[in-house]
Scaffold this motif. Structure first.
Motif, mmCIF file in Angstrom:
data_model
loop_
_atom_site.group_PDB
_atom_site.id
_atom_site.type_symbol
_atom_site.label_atom_id
_atom_site.label_comp_id
_atom_site.label_asym_id
_atom_site.label_seq_id
_atom_site.Cartn_x
_atom_site.Cartn_y
_atom_site.Cartn_z
ATOM 1 N N SER A 1 21.488 5.569 -8.989
ATOM 2 C CA SER A 1 21.743 5.858 -7.567
ATOM 3 C C SER A 1 21.918 7.360 -7.338
ATOM 4 N N ALA A 2 22.500 8.063 -8.337
ATOM 5 C CA ALA A 2 22.619 9.533 -8.200
ATOM 6 C C ALA A 2 21.221 10.156 -8.238
ATOM 7 N N TYR A 3 20.346 9.595 -9.067
ATOM 8 C CA TYR A 3 18.955 10.078 -9.148
ATOM 9 C C TYR A 3 18.253 9.852 -7.793
ATOM 10 N N ALA A 4 18.403 8.647 -7.239
ATOM 11 C CA ALA A 4 17.748 8.333 -5.959
ATOM 12 C C ALA A 4 18.235 9.294 -4.869
ATOM 13 N N PHE A 5 19.526 9.525 -4.853
ATOM 14 C CA PHE A 5 20.108 10.441 -3.845
ATOM 15 C C PHE A 5 19.512 11.847 -4.006
ATOM 16 N N ALA A 6 19.462 12.321 -5.266
ATOM 17 C CA ALA A 6 18.942 13.675 -5.512
ATOM 18 C C ALA A 6 17.450 13.758 -5.180
ATOM 19 N N MET A 7 16.697 12.671 -5.442
ATOM 20 C CA MET A 7 15.269 12.668 -5.104
ATOM 21 C C MET A 7 15.077 12.798 -3.596
ATOM 22 N N VAL A 8 15.934 12.099 -2.823
ATOM 23 C CA VAL A 8 15.838 12.183 -1.362
ATOM 24 C C VAL A 8 16.191 13.609 -0.915
ATOM 25 N N GLN A 9 17.263 14.163 -1.474
ATOM 26 C CA GLN A 9 17.675 15.521 -1.088
ATOM 27 C C GLN A 9 16.588 16.542 -1.377
ATOM 28 N N GLN A 10 15.899 16.357 -2.511
ATOM 29 C CA GLN A 10 14.889 17.352 -2.900
ATOM 30 C C GLN A 10 13.497 17.026 -2.346
ATOM 31 N N GLU A 11 13.399 15.935 -1.576
ATOM 32 C CA GLU A 11 12.164 15.588 -0.866
ATOM 33 C C GLU A 11 10.950 15.558 -1.795
ATOM 34 N N LEU A 12 11.101 14.883 -2.925
ATOM 35 C CA LEU A 12 10.041 14.893 -3.929
ATOM 36 C C LEU A 12 9.080 13.720 -3.835
ATOM 37 N N MET B 1 0.859 -1.202 0.000
ATOM 38 C CA MET B 1 0.000 0.000 0.000
ATOM 39 C C MET B 1 0.891 1.247 0.000
ATOM 40 N N ALA B 2 0.631 2.149 -0.942
ATOM 41 C CA ALA B 2 1.463 3.357 -1.011
ATOM 42 C C ALA B 2 1.205 4.239 0.208
ATOM 43 N N LEU B 3 2.243 4.871 0.696
ATOM 44 C CA LEU B 3 2.051 5.871 1.734
ATOM 45 C C LEU B 3 1.300 7.028 1.091
ATOM 46 N N LYS B 4 0.698 7.889 1.917
ATOM 47 C CA LYS B 4 0.032 9.054 1.350
ATOM 48 C C LYS B 4 1.131 9.927 0.741
ATOM 49 N N GLY B 5 1.056 10.151 -0.532
ATOM 50 C CA GLY B 5 2.086 10.971 -1.169
ATOM 51 C C GLY B 5 2.537 10.332 -2.452
ATOM 52 N N HIS B 6 3.667 10.789 -2.956
ATOM 53 C CA HIS B 6 4.137 10.326 -4.259
ATOM 54 C C HIS B 6 4.992 9.072 -4.150
ATOM 55 N N LYS B 7 4.746 8.159 -5.090
ATOM 56 C CA LYS B 7 5.536 6.931 -5.140
ATOM 57 C C LYS B 7 6.273 6.877 -6.477
ATOM 58 N N VAL B 8 7.562 6.723 -6.397
ATOM 59 C CA VAL B 8 8.409 6.708 -7.589
ATOM 60 C C VAL B 8 9.273 5.456 -7.560
ATOM 61 N N VAL B 9 9.448 4.851 -8.734
ATOM 62 C CA VAL B 9 10.299 3.664 -8.859
ATOM 63 C C VAL B 9 11.466 4.014 -9.765
ATOM 64 N N VAL B 10 12.667 3.676 -9.349
ATOM 65 C CA VAL B 10 13.807 3.819 -10.248
ATOM 66 C C VAL B 10 14.305 2.425 -10.600
ATOM 67 N N VAL B 11 14.382 2.162 -11.910
ATOM 68 C CA VAL B 11 14.877 0.862 -12.385
ATOM 69 C C VAL B 11 16.275 1.082 -12.944
ATOM 70 N N SER C 1 18.866 16.380 -14.130
ATOM 71 C CA SER C 1 17.863 16.589 -15.200
ATOM 72 C C SER C 1 16.630 15.736 -14.921
ATOM 73 N N LEU C 2 16.864 14.468 -14.540
ATOM 74 C CA LEU C 2 15.748 13.546 -14.285
ATOM 75 C C LEU C 2 14.926 13.987 -13.080
ATOM 76 N N VAL C 3 15.601 14.540 -12.086
ATOM 77 C CA VAL C 3 14.873 15.029 -10.908
ATOM 78 C C VAL C 3 14.036 16.258 -11.292
ATOM 79 N N ARG C 4 14.596 17.100 -12.162
ATOM 80 C CA ARG C 4 13.840 18.285 -12.613
ATOM 81 C C ARG C 4 12.557 17.850 -13.348
ATOM 82 N N ILE C 5 12.707 16.833 -14.212
ATOM 83 C CA ILE C 5 11.541 16.309 -14.952
ATOM 84 C C ILE C 5 10.545 15.689 -13.958
ATOM 85 N N SER C 6 11.076 14.930 -12.982
ATOM 86 C CA SER C 6 10.211 14.280 -11.983
ATOM 87 C C SER C 6 9.413 15.320 -11.202
ATOM 88 N N ARG C 7 10.081 16.424 -10.851
ATOM 89 C CA ARG C 7 9.377 17.468 -10.091
ATOM 90 C C ARG C 7 8.221 18.052 -10.918
#
Ligand code: NAD
Length: 313
Positions: free
Chosen positions: A18-29, A1-11, A237-243
């Motif tokens: 891993s750089a994307y995952a790190f940046a996603m955590v830093q930007q709290e997206l 069950m997803a937590l309330k909020g956004h769910k993102v998968v990186v394959v 770039s990927l984090v910018r698109i994700s946002r």
């Protein structure tokens, strides 16, 4: 069950993932971040490591997962693939990465996933085309990083050249993410003033601008030759698109979008600005290119079409 909020998968949990995952955590997206890779120890290690960062950022659930976890995700970012080797062109990666893409999309779709796919694996325009074909998702909900990184490289170079913040440079790299890409110098502006007027003030000729384009298009090789891979730029770039997706921003970003008539092209994914929102590509923005630039767009598309036709023959 997803937590309330956004769910993102990186394959793909390599250098880019891993750089994307790190940046996603830093930007709290995203409140829930799932990491998938065939190298399970790496995803488990990264999830444990990234979890420690959440003591300093907003609380999040980060875990090493499987495709079944993607069923209720809004966004899947695909960075899995064989990396580009020194001297190897992106297009030589096609066969290897098509097989990988198929092995990802099949279980992803079997999970019931019905969100947005963003592809970064190279050759990105072909891999994006493949991801859409294999998934059957609407073409607006599958798109690539395209010329996002290339455009950021161009803006950084022009920002340095004209001593302005790269974010104030309204110039794009269009076409293939690769050797046939080009810059829209004829329409580019800084603060509403033509970029070519800044170039003229600085006594830069068209040949000098072409040299900046060449250095931009070959910057990946400069980085790969020194450290084996490029990842911080593309991850950001990927984090910018994700946002833009997760916050429904309607942001105009350079991406690899599906064309259905724009630039006189169809049935192709290629680098162009587009409006990105919670639905994916809300609108492709067709820049009114000068005749010379239009020729370059057509030539770039021809290169991609030849490879796509061979790959899907
Ligand atoms: P990497 O080798 O560090 O990571 C690739 C990861 O994919 C590895 O962890 C590998 O185990 C994983 N993988 C391979 N097959 C898989 C499968 N079937 N399922 C799940 N995971 C799988 O490579 P990298 O440097 O992170 O680059 C990844 C991709 O991104 C490459 O295709 C590279 O060319 C591309 N890239 C694109 C851009 C861009 O602007 N679009 C920029 C840089 C890199």
């Amino acid at each position: 069950m997803a937590l309330k909020g956004h769910k993102v998968v990186v394959v793909g949990d390599g250098a880019v993932g891993s750089a994307y995952a790190f940046a996603m955590v830093q930007q709290e997206l995203a409140e829930e971040l799932v990491i998938i890779d065939v190298f399970k120890d790496k995803t488990e290690g990264d999830a444990l490591d990234l979890e420690d960062a959440t003591a300093f950022t907003a609380p999040k659930k980060i875990y090493s997962g499987d495709y079944a976890d993607a069923h209720d995700a809004e966004l899947v970012v695909i960075t899995a693939g064989a990396p580009q080797k020194p001297g190897e062109t992106r297009l030589q990666l096609v066969d290897k990465n098509l097989k990988i893409m198929k092995s990802i999309i099949e279980p992803l779709m079997a999970s019931g996933f019905n969100g947005i796919i963003v592809v970064a694996a190279n050759p990105v325009d072909i891999m994006t085309y493949a991801a859409q074909k294999f998934s059957g998702l609407p073409k607006t909900r599958v798109f690539g990083s395209g010329t996002s990184l290339d455009t950021s490289r161009l803006r950084v170079a022009l920002g340095k050249q004209f001593k302005v913040d790269p974010r104030s440079v309204d110039a794009y790299i269009l076409g293939e993410h690769g050797d046939s890409e080009f810059a829209n110098y004829d329409e580019a502006v800084i603060g509403g003033r033509p970029l070519k007027a800044f170039a003229s003030d600085a006594k830069l000729t068209d040949a000098d601008l072409e040299k900046i384009l060449y250095q931009t298009a070959h910057k990946a090789y400069e980085i790969i030759n020194r450290k084996g891979a490029t990842y911080y730029g593309i991850a950001t770039s990927l984090v910018r698109i994700s946002r833009a997706i997760l916050r429904d921003e309607h942001a105009v970003l350079p991406v690899g979008a599906y064309l259905d008539g724009a630039y006189g092209l169809d049935d192709i994914y290629i680098g162009t600005p587009a409006v990105i929102d919670a639905q994916g590509v809300a609108k492709v923005i067709e820049i009114p290119l000068s005749p010379t630039e239009n020729e370059r767009m057509q030539a770039s598309a021809k290169t991609l079409k030849e490879i796509t036709n061979d790959a899907f023959a």
